[in-house]
Design a protein around this motif. Structure first.
Motif, PDB file in Angstrom:
ATOM      1  N   ASN A 235      13.640  -5.561  29.620  1.00  0.00           N
ATOM      2  CA  ASN A 235      13.344  -6.693  28.985  1.00  0.00           C
ATOM      3  C   ASN A 235      14.024  -7.065  27.463  1.00  0.00           C
ATOM      4  O   ASN A 235      13.990  -8.012  26.833  1.00  0.00           O
ATOM      5  N   THR A 236      14.551  -5.719  27.193  1.00  0.00           N
ATOM      6  CA  THR A 236      15.360  -6.005  25.681  1.00  0.00           C
ATOM      7  C   THR A 236      16.244  -7.087  25.842  1.00  0.00           C
ATOM      8  O   THR A 236      16.336  -7.791  24.744  1.00  0.00           O
ATOM      9  N   VAL A 237      17.169  -7.275  26.935  1.00  0.00           N
ATOM     10  CA  VAL A 237      18.060  -8.439  26.901  1.00  0.00           C
ATOM     11  C   VAL A 237      17.529  -9.624  26.597  1.00  0.00           C
ATOM     12  O   VAL A 237      17.927 -10.524  25.994  1.00  0.00           O
ATOM     13  N   VAL A 238      16.198  -9.937  27.354  1.00  0.00           N
ATOM     14  CA  VAL A 238      15.647 -11.249  27.317  1.00  0.00           C
ATOM     15  C   VAL A 238      14.949 -11.450  25.828  1.00  0.00           C
ATOM     16  O   VAL A 238      15.021 -12.692  25.390  1.00  0.00           O
ATOM     17  N   VAL A 239      14.237 -10.376  25.221  1.00  0.00           N
ATOM     18  CA  VAL A 239      13.685 -10.442  24.076  1.00  0.00           C
ATOM     19  C   VAL A 239      14.592 -10.910  23.063  1.00  0.00           C
ATOM     20  O   VAL A 239      14.473 -11.607  22.213  1.00  0.00           O
ATOM     21  N   VAL A 240      15.628 -10.077  23.105  1.00  0.00           N
ATOM     22  CA  VAL A 240      16.663 -10.029  21.842  1.00  0.00           C
ATOM     23  C   VAL A 240      17.624 -11.471  22.054  1.00  0.00           C
ATOM     24  O   VAL A 240      17.746 -12.245  20.999  1.00  0.00           O
ATOM     25  N   ARG A 241      17.911 -11.936  23.274  1.00  0.00           N
ATOM     26  CA  ARG A 241      18.878 -13.129  23.442  1.00  0.00           C
ATOM     27  C   ARG A 241      17.863 -14.555  23.555  1.00  0.00           C
ATOM     28  O   ARG A 241      17.927 -15.492  22.650  1.00  0.00           O
ATOM     29  N   SER A 242      16.551 -14.189  24.012  1.00  0.00           N
ATOM     30  CA  SER A 242      15.654 -15.590  23.935  1.00  0.00           C
ATOM     31  C   SER A 242      14.787 -15.598  22.894  1.00  0.00           C
ATOM     32  O   SER A 242      14.507 -16.545  22.290  1.00  0.00           O
ATOM     33  N   GLY A 243      14.059 -14.381  22.470  1.00  0.00           N
ATOM     34  CA  GLY A 243      12.924 -14.245  21.708  1.00  0.00           C
ATOM     35  C   GLY A 243      13.536 -14.579  20.250  1.00  0.00           C
ATOM     36  O   GLY A 243      13.016 -15.007  19.392  1.00  0.00           O
ATOM     37  N   PHE A 244      14.633 -13.723  19.915  1.00  0.00           N
ATOM     38  CA  PHE A 244      15.045 -13.667  18.506  1.00  0.00           C
ATOM     39  C   PHE A 244      16.454 -14.542  18.579  1.00  0.00           C
ATOM     40  O   PHE A 244      17.194 -14.514  17.444  1.00  0.00           O
ATOM     41  N   ASP A 245      17.034 -15.034  19.737  1.00  0.00           N
ATOM     42  CA  ASP A 245      17.929 -15.808  19.562  1.00  0.00           C
ATOM     43  C   ASP A 245      19.402 -14.996  19.144  1.00  0.00           C
ATOM     44  O   ASP A 245      20.056 -15.385  18.371  1.00  0.00           O
ATOM     45  N   GLY A 246      19.524 -13.701  19.689  1.00  0.00           N
ATOM     46  CA  GLY A 246      20.384 -12.777  19.160  1.00  0.00           C
ATOM     47  C   GLY A 246      21.728 -12.958  19.800  1.00  0.00           C
ATOM     48  O   GLY A 246      21.805 -13.781  20.925  1.00  0.00           O
ATOM     49  N   THR A 247      22.721 -11.769  19.821  1.00  0.00           N
ATOM     50  CA  THR A 247      24.003 -11.925  20.483  1.00  0.00           C
ATOM     51  C   THR A 247      23.861 -10.447  21.227  1.00  0.00           C
ATOM     52  O   THR A 247      22.918  -9.928  21.347  1.00  0.00           O
ATOM     53  N   ASP A 248      24.912 -10.596  22.260  1.00  0.00           N
ATOM     54  CA  ASP A 248      25.429  -9.484  22.743  1.00  0.00           C
ATOM     55  C   ASP A 248      25.457  -8.157  21.949  1.00  0.00           C
ATOM     56  O   ASP A 248      24.738  -7.110  22.298  1.00  0.00           O
ATOM     57  N   GLY A 249      25.903  -8.291  20.864  1.00  0.00           N
ATOM     58  CA  GLY A 249      25.941  -7.088  19.988  1.00  0.00           C
ATOM     59  C   GLY A 249      24.468  -6.773  19.547  1.00  0.00           C
ATOM     60  O   GLY A 249      24.125  -5.542  19.412  1.00  0.00           O
ATOM     61  N   ASP A 250      23.724  -7.962  19.238  1.00  0.00           N
ATOM     62  CA  ASP A 250      22.068  -7.409  18.801  1.00  0.00           C
ATOM     63  C   ASP A 250      21.413  -6.515  19.913  1.00  0.00           C
ATOM     64  O   ASP A 250      20.623  -5.647  19.667  1.00  0.00           O
ATOM     65  N   VAL A 251      21.837  -6.899  21.361  1.00  0.00           N
ATOM     66  CA  VAL A 251      21.260  -6.345  22.555  1.00  0.00           C
ATOM     67  C   VAL A 251      21.486  -4.837  22.353  1.00  0.00           C
ATOM     68  O   VAL A 251      20.851  -3.998  22.545  1.00  0.00           O
ATOM     69  N   ALA A 252      22.769  -4.618  21.995  1.00  0.00           N
ATOM     70  CA  ALA A 252      23.449  -3.279  21.688  1.00  0.00           C
ATOM     71  C   ALA A 252      22.702  -2.496  20.821  1.00  0.00           C
ATOM     72  O   ALA A 252      22.406  -1.289  20.836  1.00  0.00           O
ATOM     73  N   ILE A 253      22.408  -3.366  19.676  1.00  0.00           N
ATOM     74  CA  ILE A 253      21.644  -2.728  18.573  1.00  0.00           C
ATOM     75  C   ILE A 253      20.182  -2.132  18.904  1.00  0.00           C
ATOM     76  O   ILE A 253      19.723  -1.037  18.539  1.00  0.00           O
ATOM     77  N   ALA A 254      19.548  -3.023  19.609  1.00  0.00           N
ATOM     78  CA  ALA A 254      18.081  -2.753  19.970  1.00  0.00           C
ATOM     79  C   ALA A 254      17.983  -1.442  20.755  1.00  0.00           C
ATOM     80  O   ALA A 254      17.207  -0.630  20.594  1.00  0.00           O
ATOM     81  N   LEU A 255      19.050  -1.453  21.798  1.00  0.00           N
ATOM     82  CA  LEU A 255      19.048  -0.261  22.827  1.00  0.00           C
ATOM     83  C   LEU A 255      19.401   0.937  22.025  1.00  0.00           C
ATOM     84  O   LEU A 255      19.016   2.073  22.517  1.00  0.00           O
ATOM     85  N   ALA A 256      20.436   0.746  21.071  1.00  0.00           N
ATOM     86  CA  ALA A 256      20.920   1.912  20.334  1.00  0.00           C
ATOM     87  C   ALA A 256      19.612   2.412  19.400  1.00  0.00           C
ATOM     88  O   ALA A 256      19.401   3.814  19.312  1.00  0.00           O
ATOM     89  N   CYS A 257      18.502   1.720  19.183  1.00  0.00           N
ATOM     90  CA  CYS A 257      17.679   1.902  18.143  1.00  0.00           C
ATOM     91  C   CYS A 257      16.820   2.847  18.988  1.00  0.00           C
ATOM     92  O   CYS A 257      16.090   4.081  18.691  1.00  0.00           O
ATOM     93  N   PHE A 258      16.294   2.540  20.156  1.00  0.00           N
ATOM     94  CA  PHE A 258      15.461   3.219  21.193  1.00  0.00           C
ATOM     95  C   PHE A 258      16.156   4.501  21.469  1.00  0.00           C
ATOM     96  O   PHE A 258      15.513   5.774  21.452  1.00  0.00           O
ATOM     97  N   GLY A 259      17.580   4.694  21.839  1.00  0.00           N
ATOM     98  CA  GLY A 259      18.299   5.969  21.928  1.00  0.00           C
ATOM     99  C   GLY A 259      18.166   6.788  20.750  1.00  0.00           C
ATOM    100  O   GLY A 259      18.008   8.012  20.940  1.00  0.00           O
ATOM    101  N   GLY A 260      18.193   6.176  19.572  1.00  0.00           N
ATOM    102  CA  GLY A 260      18.412   7.038  18.114  1.00  0.00           C
ATOM    103  C   GLY A 260      17.020   7.691  18.120  1.00  0.00           C
ATOM    104  O   GLY A 260      16.915   8.775  17.689  1.00  0.00           O
ATOM    105  N   GLY A 261      15.936   6.867  18.310  1.00  0.00           N
ATOM    106  CA  GLY A 261      14.699   7.481  18.279  1.00  0.00           C
ATOM    107  C   GLY A 261      14.335   8.758  19.188  1.00  0.00           C
ATOM    108  O   GLY A 261      13.702   9.860  18.895  1.00  0.00           O
ATOM    109  N   SER A 262      14.795   8.524  20.360  1.00  0.00           N
ATOM    110  CA  SER A 262      14.706   9.569  21.252  1.00  0.00           C
ATOM    111  C   SER A 262      15.509  10.594  21.095  1.00  0.00           C
ATOM    112  O   SER A 262      14.962  11.958  21.294  1.00  0.00           O
ATOM    113  N   MET A 263      16.853  10.698  20.437  1.00  0.00           N
ATOM    114  CA  MET A 263      17.817  11.730  20.100  1.00  0.00           C
ATOM    115  C   MET A 263      17.072  12.340  18.738  1.00  0.00           C
ATOM    116  O   MET A 263      17.075  13.805  18.945  1.00  0.00           O
TER     117      MET A 263
END
Length: 436
Positions: A235-263
């Motif tokens: 659902n990240t792509v849906v939340v970012v694109r539809s919920g926050f009216d974000g871009t494809d790059g914002d989707v990548a940033i959100a997923l990068a935050c999840f990965g960064g915390g895991s690292m």
């Protein structure tokens, strides 16, 4: 930890894993954008179904594949699976219908159901020292997190200059490089095993797994991790694109935050596990995931807080699941290790088989808050089951008796009818001692 990369065998295997996962990360971003193009706001439901098909392939086919390749050399098995994945990925840019996404996912993950358990069961034989293996698990977790950090960042850069369809080409290249790295590596030979019937090989890993309390607890914690990660992945792509009216790059940033915390969590775990046992560490991660899901079900975050919460979800996810290899290694003899790793692969993905479609369909029907509420309750159930199924203390050496073995059995010749040793489910130990 980083010194392990210089290990002549593990270093090449780790590099192969990194390349394959980099390509898988590109695939994840590209599939999400493809699904959004084909289905619009219903992309969450499409991706939920697609990942459910992926889980069906993992759950249904990994035990069969593991039994079929149990006596085959590891290197050809790994290379063959990589080549199949590359061939399937080559067809992905030409997808124009939703059903084609489902078919491609099934074929791709059928090969992965063979590759991943074989790869994971090889590492303990490459690194027999437990501290080295613990560090290798953290490195492996970091490699998996590249799918959520470097891959989305790379995808975001590439999307500035090309269509997302070209990202599928990176998937093909990654699998081919992985196959080449494994081709140039001499892997440990499989340890001699008893000649068992196919049906026995098919079920042995799951029987050992479900008879071991710490592994039953691991499965419960995996349910919590699956509940949180399914929402992120689907659902990240849906939340970012539809919920926050974000871009494809914002989707990548959100997923990068999840990965960064895991690292961050993966880097901290080797030192933490020297001071604490696996159980409290993994339970703390699962509790964090549950609290994060339930809190967002009540209060919808803004964009900056959303990114922080995604990073914390990554921390909880890695803390919950990174130590699982230590439990699997401790719970099986070397000859049974591939079967037990395959059992974990199948049973854990059965959890995602529940949470992926749930995350997608609930998001489409009710939105973010109710979906996270449902998944949060599921996560809390996983924590409660782990507390019940995985006894505190979890001793390795357990006193026990053998009423089921004859007095002249070789296992009893040295220590007698009642004795104590590191207890592992095997041919002489069919059930876990409950009364010492």
């Amino acid at each position: 930890m980083w010194a392990l990369i210089k290990h002549p065998v593990f270093g090449r295997l780790f590099s192969a894993q990194v390349m394959a996962l980099l390509s898988t990360g590109l695939l994840t971003v590209a599939l999400g954008l493809l699904a959004f193009d084909l289905a619009g706001a219903s992309a969450g439901a499409v991706l939920g179904t697609a990942y459910a098909i992926k889980m069906l392939a993992y759950v249904g086919l990994s035990p069969i594949a593991g039994a079929l390749v149990a006596h085959l050399p590891r290197r050809p098995v790994l290379i063959g699976a990589d080549l199949v994945r590359a061939a399937v990925a080559l067809s992905l840019p030409f997808i124009t219908e939703i059903w084609q996404i489902y078919l491609a996912i099934f074929l791709l993950q059928t090969a992965s159901a063979t590759f991943t358990p074989t790869f994971q069961a090889t590492i303990p034989d490459v690194l027999p020292d437990e501290d080295d293996y613990s560090r290798a698990l953290s490195l492996s977790r970091l490699a998996y997190d590249l799918e959520n950090l470097i891959s989305p960042a790379l995808a975001g850069v590439l999307l500035l200059v090309m269509s997302y369809h070209w990202l599928f080409g990176g998937t093909v290249i990654g699998f081919l490089i992985s196959a080449l790295l494994i081709f140039g590596t001499t892997l440990p030979t499989r340890r001699p095993t008893k000649d068992r019937p196919f049906r026995n090989r098919l079920t042995r890993g799951i029987r050992i797994y479900l008879a071991t309390p710490r592994l039953r607890g691991l499965l419960a914690l995996t349910l919590t991790g699956a509940a949180a990660s399914a929402f992120v992945i689907v659902n990240t792509v849906v939340v970012v694109r539809s919920g926050f009216d974000g871009t494809d790059g914002d989707v990548a940033i959100a997923l990068a935050c999840f990965g960064g915390g895991s690292m961050i969590a993966a880097l901290a775990l080797p030192g933490l596990l020297k001071r604490l046992s696996d159980r409290p560490v993994m339970l703390s991660g699962a509790c964090l995931l549950t609290l994060l899901m339930l809190s967002q079900a009540v209060v919808a975050p803004g964009w900056p807080m959303f990114l922080i919460l995604w990073a914390l979800t990554g921390v909880g996810y890695a803390t919950t699941l990174t130590p699982q290899g230590r439990l699997l290694r401790r719970s099986a003899h070397a000859e049974d290790r591939p079967a037990v790793f395959t059992a974990q692969f199948a049973l854990s993905h059965a959890c995602w088989l529940i949470t992926y479609p749930l995350a997608g369909q609930a998001m489409t029907a009710w939105g973010m808050g109710p979906t996270l509420g449902i998944l949060g309750v599921l996560g809390a159930m996983g924590v409660a089951l782990a507390l019940k199924l995985w006894p505190e203390g979890d001793p390795v050496v357990i006193p026990h008796t053998h009423d089921d073995l004859p007095a002249d059995h070789p296992h009893l010749q040295k220590d007698g009818h009642a004795h104590a040793h590191a207890f592992i489910i095997d041919d002489e130990h069919h059930a876990w001692p409950t009364h010492g």
